[in-house]
Design a protein around this motif. Structure first.
Motif, short mmCIF file in Angstrom:
data_model
loop_
_atom_site.label_atom_id
_atom_site.label_comp_id
_atom_site.label_asym_id
_atom_site.label_seq_id
_atom_site.Cartn_x
_atom_site.Cartn_y
_atom_site.Cartn_z
N THR A 103 33.03 39.72 49.18
CA THR A 103 34.07 39.74 48.14
C THR A 103 35.37 39.16 48.69
O THR A 103 36.36 39.86 48.91
N PRO A 106 37.94 35.33 44.06
CA PRO A 106 37.71 35.85 42.71
C PRO A 106 36.32 35.53 42.17
O PRO A 106 35.72 36.35 41.47
N ALA A 107 35.80 34.35 42.49
CA ALA A 107 34.46 34.00 42.01
C ALA A 107 33.41 34.92 42.61
O ALA A 107 32.46 35.35 41.93
N LEU A 109 33.93 37.98 43.62
CA LEU A 109 34.12 39.28 42.98
C LEU A 109 33.37 39.33 41.66
O LEU A 109 32.73 40.34 41.33
N GLU A 110 33.41 38.28 40.90
CA GLU A 110 32.71 38.27 39.61
C GLU A 110 31.20 38.33 39.81
O GLU A 110 30.48 38.98 39.02
N LYS A 112 29.74 39.99 42.19
CA LYS A 112 29.49 41.41 42.45
C LYS A 112 29.54 42.22 41.16
O LYS A 112 28.69 43.09 40.91
N ARG A 113 30.53 41.97 40.35
CA ARG A 113 30.66 42.73 39.10
C ARG A 113 29.47 42.51 38.18
O ARG A 113 28.99 43.46 37.54
N ARG A 114 28.99 41.28 38.11
CA ARG A 114 27.82 41.02 37.26
C ARG A 114 26.61 41.80 37.76
O ARG A 114 25.84 42.33 36.96
N ARG A 117 27.28 45.71 36.86
CA ARG A 117 27.76 46.17 35.56
C ARG A 117 26.77 47.09 34.84
O ARG A 117 27.17 48.10 34.24
N GLU A 144 43.02 40.26 40.15
CA GLU A 144 41.75 40.58 39.51
C GLU A 144 41.37 42.05 39.64
O GLU A 144 40.36 42.48 39.10
#
Length: 446
Positions: A103, A106-107, A109-110, A112-114, A117, A144
């Motif tokens: 992480t 920002p890319a 991080l996204e 990881k979030r996907r 979720r 973010e």
């Protein structure tokens, strides 16, 4: 209180003022009021009486390596957060490394979030990472919603997350201080580690311990404090093991340096003297040290030098725990067991459940700026751990929810059985069974 949908009673509710009989009213996923124990239930509210089982604020674990995606065979979001729920942990912050990608943008991080979720059983947030070359990504990651930034001062063990030398540490901390962010630091000095004898090829824990001397921690923490003082920056020392660093931290706090520090259940409950040769399930970095060192860590918790106790849950597949202390992966799997492990040792030393809640819930919530977590008080999220403090159990790895059944606590008898876990007023675990998936992704300031 007419809008309360749940009233939980216990003769042992752990509030910010201490333990007392009380009834906790819940409305809209938050604590609406803390009432006298015999308060009547509002019309239509579910009235739950726990008897003498203790009601604690849900634990907040700000130091968890979930490794997903990329090394999800080590641990994944579903399995880690299921273990958290079973252990009374209602909020988890994921470390930025051991996943691929880490992480650090920002890319990433996204990504990881996907992955997380639809998989999380408890509330889940993310730390960002500070590595060579990503100084320009720190402010965007902060925007973010990461809770801060982790760095290493010595090799991390994975090539995609390199350490910072002093010049790059200064650069990163300067960037983070500019937006008043938080830098959390694995503080071991690489020079001291390089000069220590290598444990490679050895089954002896004593050889591994000698390879991570206490001076490696103290000689990393001292310049970190100096840099934080000079930049007026916020820094947090991760997984403090060496008691020799405690006076440095205490003095820095007293002089106004914005430094905090944590320790971990394994440092408070396990000792170097008891680690069998070849038992690399006990290997972690920095290492479990001797009993006298452990006594000093407990004293530092009691006097406030140490701010919190978090797991540093860092699992791996069983094949990576070969009986060679120089080669085996370093990390202890304990996410589900932190509360009973710490309570077992704390009660023996004369500490209370209120102390444990302060160290394992309130303190980590304060560190991360989680204003709605960490206490049973009006306005806080209705996150609870129900604990039978007198009950005992023997740790069987087969009953643990994390992905790989390896733990340093196997076969130990612990005090404190987690009977249930509630997240924002919803029952998510009961008697070791995870019954619901109510977790959300959370972000700093949200």
């Amino acid at each position: 209180m007419t809008d309360a949908e749940l009233l939980i009673r216990s003769t042992r509710v752990i509030t910010p003022e201490g333990q007392r009989p009380a009834a906790v009213a819940v409305a809209g996923g938050r604590v609406a009021a803390v009432l006298p124990h015999d308060a009547p239930a509002p019309p239509g509210a579910h009235d739950l009486d726990l008897g003498t089982d203790a009601l604690l604020p849900g634990l907040v674990d700000t130091h968890v390596h979930i490794n997903d995606p990329g090394r999800a065979e080590w641990e994944g979001f579903a399995t880690a957060t299921r273990a958290a729920a079973a252990g009374g942990v209602t909020t988890v912050l994921d470390m930025p490394l051991n996943s691929v990608p880490p992480t650090t943008t920002p890319a990433h991080l996204e990504v990881k979030r996907r992955a997380a979720r639809e998989a999380t059983h408890v509330d889940l947030g993310f730390w960002g990472g500070a590595i060579p070359g990503n100084a320009a990504d720190l402010a965007p990651l902060h925007a973010e919603g990461v809770f801060g930034f982790k760095c290493f001062l010595s090799p991390s063990g994975v090539e995609e997350f390199p350490e910072l030398d002093h010049a790059r540490l200064t650069e990163a901390l300067g960037e983070i201080a500019a937006f008043d962010g938080l830098l959390i630091v694995h503080a071991e000095d690489p020079g001291h580690l390089a000069a220590a004898p290598s444990p490679e090829g050895s089954r002896r824990y004593a050889d591994f311990l000698a390879s991570r001397p206490p001076a490696a921690e103290t000689e990393a923490i001292a310049p970190l404090i100096d840099l934080a003082r000079r930049l007026d920056a916020r820094v947090h020392v991760l997984h403090l093991s060496a008691a020799g660093a405690l006076p440095l931290i205490a003095e820095a706090k007293a002089s106004g340096v914005r430094v905090t520090a944590e320790t971990c259940p394994h440092f408070l409950t396990l000792t170097a003297e008891e680690v069998p040769d070849g038992a690399t399930e006990f290997k972690c970095c920095p290492p479990i040290r001797e009993a006298a060192n452990q006594d000093a860590l407990w004293a530092a918790l009691a006097d406030g030098t140490l701010d919190c106790v978090v797991s540093d849950h860092s699992p791996c597949t069983a094949d990576l725990k070969v009986p060679d202390f120089g080669v085996a992966w370093g990390g202890i799997a304990s996410l589900q067991l932190g509360l009973p492990a710490v309570w077992t040792a704390a009660r023996r030393r004369g500490h209370t459940l209120a102390d444990v809640a302060r160290w394992m819930s309130t303190g980590p919530a304060r560190l991360a700026g989680l204003d709605r977590k960490g206490a049973i008080a009006p306005g806080k999220d209705a996150d609870f751990a129900v604990l039978d403090p007198e009950a005992t159990f023997t740790v069987d790895p087969a009953t643990l929810h994390h992905r790989n059944p390896v733990t340093a606590y196997a076969g130990r008898t612990l005090h404190g059985v987690v009977r249930a876990t509630w997240l924002r007023g919803a029952l998510v675990a009961e008697d070791g069974d995870v019954t619901g998936r109510a977790g959300r992704l959370i972000a700093r300031g949200a």
